[in-house]
Design an enzyme around this catalytic site. Sequence first.
Site, PDB file in Angstrom:
ATOM      1  CD1 TRP A   1      -2.112   2.179   1.021  1.00  0.00           C
ATOM      2  CD2 TRP A   1      -3.386   0.486   1.718  1.00  0.00           C
ATOM      3  NE1 TRP A   1      -3.374   2.670   1.228  1.00  0.00           N
ATOM      4  CE2 TRP A   1      -4.178   1.655   1.661  1.00  0.00           C
ATOM      5  CE3 TRP A   1      -3.979  -0.697   2.153  1.00  0.00           C
ATOM      6  CZ2 TRP A   1      -5.526   1.673   2.009  1.00  0.00           C
ATOM      7  CZ3 TRP A   1      -5.324  -0.683   2.498  1.00  0.00           C
ATOM      8  CH2 TRP A   1      -6.092   0.478   2.422  1.00  0.00           C
TER       9      TRP A   1
ATOM     10  NE  ARG B   1       7.165   0.980  -3.749  1.00  0.00           N
ATOM     11  CZ  ARG B   1       7.741   0.279  -4.733  1.00  0.00           C
ATOM     12  NH1 ARG B   1       7.816  -1.024  -4.645  1.00  0.00           N
ATOM     13  NH2 ARG B   1       8.268   0.890  -5.771  1.00  0.00           N
TER      14      ARG B   1
ATOM     15  NE  ARG C   1       5.937   6.640  -6.009  1.00  0.00           N
ATOM     16  CZ  ARG C   1       6.539   6.627  -7.180  1.00  0.00           C
ATOM     17  NH1 ARG C   1       7.813   6.923  -7.242  1.00  0.00           N
ATOM     18  NH2 ARG C   1       5.889   6.313  -8.276  1.00  0.00           N
TER      19      ARG C   1
ATOM     20  CE1 TYR D   1      -0.588   1.308  18.272  1.00  0.00           C
ATOM     21  CE2 TYR D   1       1.376   0.016  17.748  1.00  0.00           C
ATOM     22  CZ  TYR D   1       0.386   0.397  18.638  1.00  0.00           C
ATOM     23  OH  TYR D   1       0.366  -0.146  19.889  1.00  0.00           O
TER      24      TYR D   1
ATOM     25  NE  ARG E   1      12.453   4.425  16.984  1.00  0.00           N
ATOM     26  CZ  ARG E   1      13.137   5.545  16.800  1.00  0.00           C
ATOM     27  NH1 ARG E   1      12.778   6.396  15.874  1.00  0.00           N
ATOM     28  NH2 ARG E   1      14.182   5.811  17.548  1.00  0.00           N
TER      29      ARG E   1
ATOM     30  NE  ARG F   1      10.349  -1.321  15.659  1.00  0.00           N
ATOM     31  CZ  ARG F   1      10.112  -0.256  14.934  1.00  0.00           C
ATOM     32  NH1 ARG F   1       8.877   0.060  14.623  1.00  0.00           N
ATOM     33  NH2 ARG F   1      11.098   0.506  14.512  1.00  0.00           N
TER      34      ARG F   1
ATOM     35  CG  HIS G   1      -6.051  12.147 -10.195  1.00  0.00           C
ATOM     36  ND1 HIS G   1      -6.375  11.426 -11.330  1.00  0.00           N
ATOM     37  CD2 HIS G   1      -4.704  12.326 -10.238  1.00  0.00           C
ATOM     38  CE1 HIS G   1      -5.281  11.198 -12.031  1.00  0.00           C
ATOM     39  NE2 HIS G   1      -4.258  11.729 -11.385  1.00  0.00           N
TER      40      HIS G   1
ATOM     41  NE  ARG H   1      -1.383  -1.755  -4.967  1.00  0.00           N
ATOM     42  CZ  ARG H   1      -0.230  -2.402  -5.010  1.00  0.00           C
ATOM     43  NH1 ARG H   1      -0.215  -3.719  -5.167  1.00  0.00           N
ATOM     44  NH2 ARG H   1       0.923  -1.766  -4.937  1.00  0.00           N
TER      45      ARG H   1
HETATM   46  C1  LIG Z   1       0.089  -6.138  -9.327  1.00  0.00           C
HETATM   47  C2  LIG Z   1       1.250  -5.303  -8.835  1.00  0.00           C
HETATM   48  C3  LIG Z   1       2.492  -5.881  -8.686  1.00  0.00           C
HETATM   49  C4  LIG Z   1       3.574  -5.108  -8.234  1.00  0.00           C
HETATM   50  N1  LIG Z   1       4.805  -5.700  -8.072  1.00  0.00           N
HETATM   51  C5  LIG Z   1       5.847  -4.980  -7.594  1.00  0.00           C
HETATM   52  C6  LIG Z   1       7.141  -5.566  -7.383  1.00  0.00           C
HETATM   53  O1  LIG Z   1       7.344  -6.743  -7.638  1.00  0.00           O
HETATM   54  N2  LIG Z   1       8.124  -4.797  -6.886  1.00  0.00           N
HETATM   55  C7  LIG Z   1       7.958  -3.464  -6.605  1.00  0.00           C
HETATM   56  O2  LIG Z   1       8.900  -2.802  -6.153  1.00  0.00           O
HETATM   57  N3  LIG Z   1       6.750  -2.885  -6.793  1.00  0.00           N
HETATM   58  C8  LIG Z   1       5.704  -3.588  -7.271  1.00  0.00           C
HETATM   59  N4  LIG Z   1       4.484  -2.994  -7.442  1.00  0.00           N
HETATM   60  C9  LIG Z   1       4.332  -1.583  -7.088  1.00  0.00           C
HETATM   61  C10 LIG Z   1       4.289  -0.688  -8.355  1.00  0.00           C
HETATM   62  O3  LIG Z   1       5.491  -0.776  -9.099  1.00  0.00           O
HETATM   63  C11 LIG Z   1       4.014   0.764  -7.972  1.00  0.00           C
HETATM   64  O4  LIG Z   1       5.087   1.232  -7.176  1.00  0.00           O
HETATM   65  C12 LIG Z   1       2.735   0.923  -7.175  1.00  0.00           C
HETATM   66  O5  LIG Z   1       1.690   0.253  -7.805  1.00  0.00           O
HETATM   67  C13 LIG Z   1       2.386   2.404  -7.059  1.00  0.00           C
HETATM   68  O6  LIG Z   1       2.041   2.881  -8.332  1.00  0.00           O
HETATM   69  P1  LIG Z   1       2.358   4.372  -8.770  1.00  0.00           P
HETATM   70  O7  LIG Z   1       3.814   4.653  -8.653  1.00  0.00           O
HETATM   71  O8  LIG Z   1       1.751   4.557 -10.123  1.00  0.00           O
HETATM   72  O9  LIG Z   1       1.504   5.181  -7.699  1.00  0.00           O
HETATM   73  P2  LIG Z   1       1.836   6.518  -6.906  1.00  0.00           P
HETATM   74  O10 LIG Z   1       3.080   6.383  -6.103  1.00  0.00           O
HETATM   75  O11 LIG Z   1       0.578   6.887  -6.199  1.00  0.00           O
HETATM   76  O12 LIG Z   1       2.112   7.573  -8.005  1.00  0.00           O
HETATM   77  C14 LIG Z   1       1.076   7.987  -8.894  1.00  0.00           C
HETATM   78  C15 LIG Z   1       1.749   8.535 -10.135  1.00  0.00           C
HETATM   79  O13 LIG Z   1       2.491   9.706  -9.764  1.00  0.00           O
HETATM   80  C16 LIG Z   1       3.725   9.747 -10.473  1.00  0.00           C
HETATM   81  N5  LIG Z   1       4.814   9.720  -9.477  1.00  0.00           N
HETATM   82  C17 LIG Z   1       4.690   9.617  -8.132  1.00  0.00           C
HETATM   83  N6  LIG Z   1       5.883   9.682  -7.540  1.00  0.00           N
HETATM   84  C18 LIG Z   1       6.795   9.810  -8.531  1.00  0.00           C
HETATM   85  C19 LIG Z   1       8.208   9.920  -8.574  1.00  0.00           C
HETATM   86  N7  LIG Z   1       8.947   9.926  -7.461  1.00  0.00           N
HETATM   87  N8  LIG Z   1       8.798  10.006  -9.766  1.00  0.00           N
HETATM   88  C20 LIG Z   1       8.095  10.021 -10.896  1.00  0.00           C
HETATM   89  N9  LIG Z   1       6.744   9.924 -10.944  1.00  0.00           N
HETATM   90  C21 LIG Z   1       6.110   9.829  -9.774  1.00  0.00           C
HETATM   91  C22 LIG Z   1       3.733   8.547 -11.398  1.00  0.00           C
HETATM   92  O14 LIG Z   1       3.198   8.935 -12.645  1.00  0.00           O
HETATM   93  C23 LIG Z   1       2.772   7.585 -10.751  1.00  0.00           C
HETATM   94  O15 LIG Z   1       2.155   6.688 -11.654  1.00  0.00           O
HETATM   95  C24 LIG Z   1       3.402  -3.730  -7.913  1.00  0.00           C
HETATM   96  C25 LIG Z   1       2.132  -3.160  -8.071  1.00  0.00           C
HETATM   97  C26 LIG Z   1       1.063  -3.919  -8.511  1.00  0.00           C
HETATM   98  C27 LIG Z   1      -0.288  -3.273  -8.667  1.00  0.00           C
END
Ligand SMILES: Cc1cc2nc3c(=O)[nH]c(=O)nc-3n(C[C@H](O)[C@H](O)[C@H](O)COP(=O)(O)OP(=O)(O)OC[C@H]3O[C@@H](n4cnc5c(N)ncnc54)[C@H](O)[C@@H]3O)c2cc1C
Length: 286
Positions: free
Chosen positions: A87, A89, A91, A98, A101, A170, A188, A197
């Site tokens: 989740w 990821r 960003r 929670y 520490r 922990r 959005h 998800r």
């Molecule tokens: C089915 C599935 C399998 C996955 N498997 C893996 C895995 O094996 N290993 C792994 O590490 N991850 C994995 N992920 C995580 C995936 O790679 C994404 O990190 C995660 O889904 C978040 O997506 P996002 O970056 O588009 O979303 P958000 O972080 O919400 O970002 C939304 C959008 O904002 C932009 N953005 C945000 N931050 C930045 C930045 N710093 N630089 C540039 N653009 C940015 C991008 O356009 C991005 O699409 C998986 C995800 C899914 C759904």
Amino acid sequence: MENNAFADIVGKEYKCLDKGFVRLVDVMGDDNSIVQAARVSYGKGTKSLREDRSLIRYLMRHSHTSPFEMVELKFHVKLPIFVARQWIRHRTANVNEYSGRYSEMRDEFYLPEPMQIRSQSSDNKQGRSQDELPKNVVDEILQKMEDLQKNSYSDYLFFLENDLARELARINLPLSTYTEWYWKIDLHNLFHFLKLRLDEHAQYEIRVYAETIADILKQILPLSYEAFEDYELDTANFNKNELKVLREIIDVEKFNSIDLSEYGFSKSEGKEFKEKFEKFIIRNKE
Ligand SMILES: Cc1cc2nc3c(=O)[nH]c(=O)nc-3n(C[C@H](O)[C@H](O)[C@H](O)COP(=O)(O)OP(=O)(O)OC[C@H]3O[C@@H](n4cnc5c(N)ncnc54)[C@H](O)[C@@H]3O)c2cc1C
């Protein structure tokens, strides 16, 4: 917010998995806020021309995303740490979790339902298959999971009793340990989270939370959620070669004879579909 659904939903814990939940804490805005923000960019003159629903649908299908950022939602979520790792990821949210520490970790661990104890999928390296394992194996696996959870928590308590700092005590707790956080995100980016998800490739356990949030959105933001479903969620992209195949098999005459209003298209949606069809199917047909 004047939406009645909001009063029924805010503060309510929606159960997820065995011990988790999603609770909507607060919302800023509703479908109207999106319309209101969008109208700033189109000027007063267009106000009477579009219904709210068709404006929201127009924004969604043309990726005019910024009006959807006007709605902010804050959730309180209780979830296993391995779900939290996926989740987090996403960003584009604000999170406060929670602290293990500062506070004692609770004796709460996720134990999958027996029907979720499945074998490794052979075609999806990241997923489980639909194949059940023999019942005696399932029972043994669940027993071992539970034993490990109990033992690690008992060690954790031993560490605390012997005055080890909580931040170190922990570190051997398993990924199935429940944590909690407040999570705030705009609509959005929440739709982006849900698109990824709710997908069948997402792990079942995070999908349960995504489905719960989707159910909440359907009630408090019905027009936006409907547009998201119609133009983002239940859609498919076709690549260049796939389009070549579709051009071969699509019957253009039959398409032209169809009354699109019978399929729920508004006038402008039908016009846009015909333009898309013309551009991607007819014009490139050999
Ligand atoms: C089915 C599935 C399998 C996955 N498997 C893996 C895995 O094996 N290993 C792994 O590490 N991850 C994995 N992920 C995580 C995936 O790679 C994404 O990190 C995660 O889904 C978040 O997506 P996002 O970056 O588009 O979303 P958000 O972080 O919400 O970002 C939304 C959008 O904002 C932009 N953005 C945000 N931050 C930045 C930045 N710093 N630089 C540039 N653009 C940015 C991008 O356009 C991005 O699409 C998986 C995800 C899914 C759904």
